[in-house]
Design a protein around this motif. Sequence first.
Motif, short mmCIF file in Angstrom:
data_model
loop_
_atom_site.label_atom_id
_atom_site.label_comp_id
_atom_site.label_asym_id
_atom_site.label_seq_id
_atom_site.Cartn_x
_atom_site.Cartn_y
_atom_site.Cartn_z
N HIS A 90 -18.39 79.11 65.84
CA HIS A 90 -18.32 77.98 64.94
C HIS A 90 -19.19 76.79 65.33
N ARG A 91 -19.49 76.62 66.61
CA ARG A 91 -20.34 75.49 67.00
C ARG A 91 -21.74 75.65 66.40
N PRO A 92 -22.42 74.53 66.13
CA PRO A 92 -23.77 74.64 65.56
C PRO A 92 -24.78 75.13 66.58
N ALA A 130 -14.41 76.46 54.78
CA ALA A 130 -13.15 75.99 55.35
C ALA A 130 -12.91 76.63 56.71
N GLU A 131 -13.18 77.94 56.79
CA GLU A 131 -12.97 78.64 58.06
C GLU A 131 -13.82 78.02 59.16
N ARG A 132 -15.07 77.71 58.84
CA ARG A 132 -15.93 77.15 59.88
C ARG A 132 -15.53 75.73 60.25
N TYR A 133 -15.17 74.94 59.25
CA TYR A 133 -14.82 73.54 59.53
C TYR A 133 -13.60 73.48 60.45
N VAL A 134 -12.61 74.31 60.16
CA VAL A 134 -11.43 74.36 61.03
C VAL A 134 -11.82 74.96 62.38
#
Length: 274
Positions: free
Chosen positions: A25-27, A217-221
Amino acid sequence: MTIPENNSINNIERFSGFEDVYDQHRPVAPSLVVDILSNYLQKKPGLVVDVGCGTGLSSFIWRDRADRIIGVEPNLDMLNKARYKLSLTTQADHLSFEQGYSNQLSLDSNSTDIVTCSQSFHWMEPVSTLKEIARVLVPGGIFATYDCDWPPTVNWQLEREYNNLLAISERIIAEQADPHKVAHKRNKDNHLQQIEQSGYFRFTKEIVFHNIEACSAERYVGILLSQGGIQAALQLKSDYLESEINIFQAMADDYFRGGVTNAMFSYRMRLGIR
């Protein structure tokens, strides 16, 4: 491996056990990082050393832009994830990952064109780290520490709740954690001053830029769950934090509605040229 003086085992262990969430998930570090630093160097780097490289998100970006890249990471969970990713990568014999510490690098003096710290310098003791980085840099070499602001810019209600959850996690840690096992995070706002006051660099500067990435949404969480403070608080078995995260998940689901939208990641790079 013996931990050198001025390194904190608590800071190192803060990132144990959630390397998969972190990496997913991190950029990835923006290519603009490579563009800026290569332009300042005025040539293709011979050696780039990425200190505190984590799972390699800030190391792989140099694969096609430097002759040699070494990622240095003290945390074995993060390091092994980076090595696993490397094992799946072709044409990357010039990229390697090693366990090491910011103030004791296994490099010759005057050997390195660029040293980077992506989302990591605030976990390091700055005086001994900057001394070691200056030792390994060639004259005209560049040290750059860069971080993105949390949370990513997408929706103010989500961002407010994100910040609220970070504050809750810090309160839980302060109230419930063994104080002898708590990590110590330094203020990122002091990075430029620390670089300037070290006396090792003839030019210093702060550069601000942005990068747009698709976000669900999955990535933001997932980005929230990749925060070390959230993970440290969850390890203390806080039912309250878990219930608040569930609320945040519902808010994200309602905002994204199963789709993807652009999120802005805002970066602050502080650099010094030896």
